[in-house]
Design a protein around this motif. Sequence first.
Motif, short mmCIF file in Angstrom:
data_model
loop_
_atom_site.label_atom_id
_atom_site.label_comp_id
_atom_site.label_asym_id
_atom_site.label_seq_id
_atom_site.Cartn_x
_atom_site.Cartn_y
_atom_site.Cartn_z
N GLU A 15 28.15 -37.28 5.13
CA GLU A 15 28.18 -37.12 6.58
C GLU A 15 27.84 -35.69 7.00
O GLU A 15 27.12 -35.48 7.99
CB GLU A 15 29.57 -37.50 7.12
CG GLU A 15 29.65 -37.39 8.65
CD GLU A 15 30.98 -37.89 9.19
OE1 GLU A 15 31.47 -37.28 10.16
OE2 GLU A 15 31.51 -38.88 8.65
N GLU A 16 28.30 -34.71 6.25
CA GLU A 16 28.00 -33.32 6.60
C GLU A 16 26.52 -33.00 6.40
O GLU A 16 25.94 -32.19 7.14
CB GLU A 16 28.86 -32.36 5.78
CG GLU A 16 30.31 -32.32 6.24
CD GLU A 16 30.44 -32.03 7.74
OE1 GLU A 16 29.79 -31.08 8.21
OE2 GLU A 16 31.18 -32.76 8.42
N THR A 17 25.90 -33.65 5.42
CA THR A 17 24.45 -33.47 5.23
C THR A 17 23.70 -34.03 6.44
O THR A 17 22.77 -33.41 6.96
CB THR A 17 23.99 -34.19 3.96
OG1 THR A 17 24.65 -33.62 2.83
CG2 THR A 17 22.48 -34.07 3.78
N LEU B 190 20.72 -32.97 11.55
CA LEU B 190 20.65 -33.17 13.00
C LEU B 190 20.72 -31.85 13.76
O LEU B 190 19.98 -31.64 14.73
CB LEU B 190 21.79 -34.09 13.45
CG LEU B 190 21.65 -35.58 13.08
CD1 LEU B 190 23.00 -36.27 13.15
CD2 LEU B 190 20.66 -36.26 14.03
N ARG B 191 21.59 -30.96 13.32
CA ARG B 191 21.71 -29.65 14.00
C ARG B 191 20.41 -28.86 13.91
O ARG B 191 20.01 -28.19 14.86
CB ARG B 191 22.87 -28.86 13.40
CG ARG B 191 24.25 -29.44 13.71
CD ARG B 191 25.36 -28.50 13.27
NE ARG B 191 26.67 -29.15 13.39
CZ ARG B 191 27.35 -29.65 12.35
NH1 ARG B 191 26.85 -29.56 11.12
NH2 ARG B 191 28.53 -30.22 12.53
N GLU B 192 19.75 -28.93 12.75
CA GLU B 192 18.48 -28.22 12.58
C GLU B 192 17.42 -28.75 13.54
O GLU B 192 16.46 -28.06 13.86
CB GLU B 192 17.99 -28.33 11.14
CG GLU B 192 18.77 -27.52 10.14
CD GLU B 192 18.63 -26.02 10.36
OE1 GLU B 192 17.63 -25.59 10.96
OE2 GLU B 192 19.54 -25.27 9.94
N ALA C 28 14.87 -30.02 6.80
CA ALA C 28 14.80 -30.13 8.26
C ALA C 28 14.06 -28.93 8.85
O ALA C 28 13.23 -29.08 9.75
CB ALA C 28 16.22 -30.22 8.84
N LYS C 29 14.35 -27.72 8.34
CA LYS C 29 13.63 -26.53 8.80
C LYS C 29 12.14 -26.64 8.49
O LYS C 29 11.29 -26.29 9.32
CB LYS C 29 14.20 -25.28 8.13
CG LYS C 29 15.55 -24.83 8.66
CD LYS C 29 16.01 -23.57 7.93
CE LYS C 29 17.37 -23.11 8.45
NZ LYS C 29 17.85 -21.91 7.72
N LEU C 30 11.83 -27.13 7.29
CA LEU C 30 10.44 -27.28 6.89
C LEU C 30 9.70 -28.24 7.83
O LEU C 30 8.58 -27.95 8.27
CB LEU C 30 10.37 -27.80 5.45
CG LEU C 30 8.98 -28.12 4.89
CD1 LEU C 30 8.11 -26.87 4.87
CD2 LEU C 30 9.08 -28.74 3.50
N GLY D 217 13.14 -40.46 10.69
CA GLY D 217 13.75 -41.20 11.79
C GLY D 217 14.11 -40.31 12.97
O GLY D 217 13.98 -40.70 14.12
N ILE D 218 14.56 -39.10 12.69
CA ILE D 218 14.92 -38.17 13.76
C ILE D 218 13.68 -37.73 14.53
O ILE D 218 13.67 -37.70 15.76
CB ILE D 218 15.66 -36.94 13.18
CG1 ILE D 218 17.03 -37.36 12.63
CG2 ILE D 218 15.84 -35.86 14.25
CD1 ILE D 218 17.73 -36.27 11.84
N GLN D 219 12.62 -37.39 13.80
CA GLN D 219 11.40 -36.92 14.49
C GLN D 219 10.66 -38.06 15.17
O GLN D 219 9.97 -37.86 16.17
CB GLN D 219 10.50 -36.20 13.49
CG GLN D 219 11.11 -34.90 12.99
CD GLN D 219 10.11 -33.98 12.33
OE1 GLN D 219 9.20 -34.42 11.65
NE2 GLN D 219 10.28 -32.68 12.53
#
Length: 370
Positions: free
Chosen positions: A196-198, A203-205, A32-34, A227-229
């Motif tokens: 779920e924690e993954t 999402l938090r990132e 996610a950071k990448l 999907g998030i982006q």
Amino acid sequence: MGLEEEIEDLREEISNTPYNKSTEQHIGRLKAKLAEKKEKLERQASSGGGQGYAVEKTGDATVGLVGFPSVGKSTLLNAFTNAESEVGEYEFTTLDVNPGMLKYNGANIQILDVPGLIEGAAGGRGGGQEVLSVVRTTDLVVFVLSVFEIQHYARLSEELYHNKVRLDTSPPNLSISKTGKGGLRVTTGDGVSLDEETIKSVLREHGYANADVTIRGDCSIDELIDGIQDNREYLPSIVAVNKADLIDQDYLPTVESELREYGLDPDEVIFISAEEEKGLDALKEEIWNALGLIRVYMDKPSRGVDYDEPLVLREGEHTVDDALNKLGGTLDERFRFARVTGPSAQHDEQQVGRDHELQDEDVMRVVARR
């Protein structure tokens, strides 16, 4: 440390971290950071200006010819159309995006011969980002490979992937609704393997603190990030192997073995010779099928059925309502019903409404209010 160094460090850490359930959450955060840093780097690069390629989309669909320099894309375009793209026996002979129009089955299919991609294009090498941005606007990617350089397929696919092009797949079934409080509430359907924690850490990132998230169908961490982006292009693709006239028959098993090595079925790729204009009819048919185009012959009042210039509808736009939108004018607002004869009809001149799904070579007459 600059963004490029941070990106490289993240890639190295990801590659050096073994993937298993205990590391899944950590790898999710890293990826996610990448993705976020790559987005930031691309925004910085685009804000710096640079010469892009602006191609107006015309016709019923647009196809991009993708390949390394001097694989025969320009020769293929010229064989398909009257575009007269510059051709030569040296690299970078295609100096700009050359459009041409392929007329097939009554459809006008725009063919774009983009400058030959080189390794590192997604990172901007050789003007690659501008070239790849054109590919993102197409409806179909046609990989053009030399029969002697099948290995280029993997490198080309990787360049497209790094430029947010996802080939021959669908977007993840993901919905995110931001909320004012309550943290992250994740609902997953059957078969979702991500912890779920993954999911929450990814999402938090990406800046989500309070949201209702629903995921249906299994997806990887990379697909979740896609999907998030929500800025990826999902395109179909086919493969044309050019210069097939230059190999002996006993070399063909070697070519087929190389195709399988890169995940390509020899029975599904199209062998062509753009120079000799061989195999082009098969390639045209494959392009038509991959685009999901259909022909609808309009039965026009007092003029009969027009078989010469059918109405061409794209995949996912096959209803009578879609046909009305493409026809334009006042037919949409004056529409009463349509009469359809052909593969989609239960009988000749079946009366149908807007939601009727048309099929290839249907004949349709629109009955409208005066």
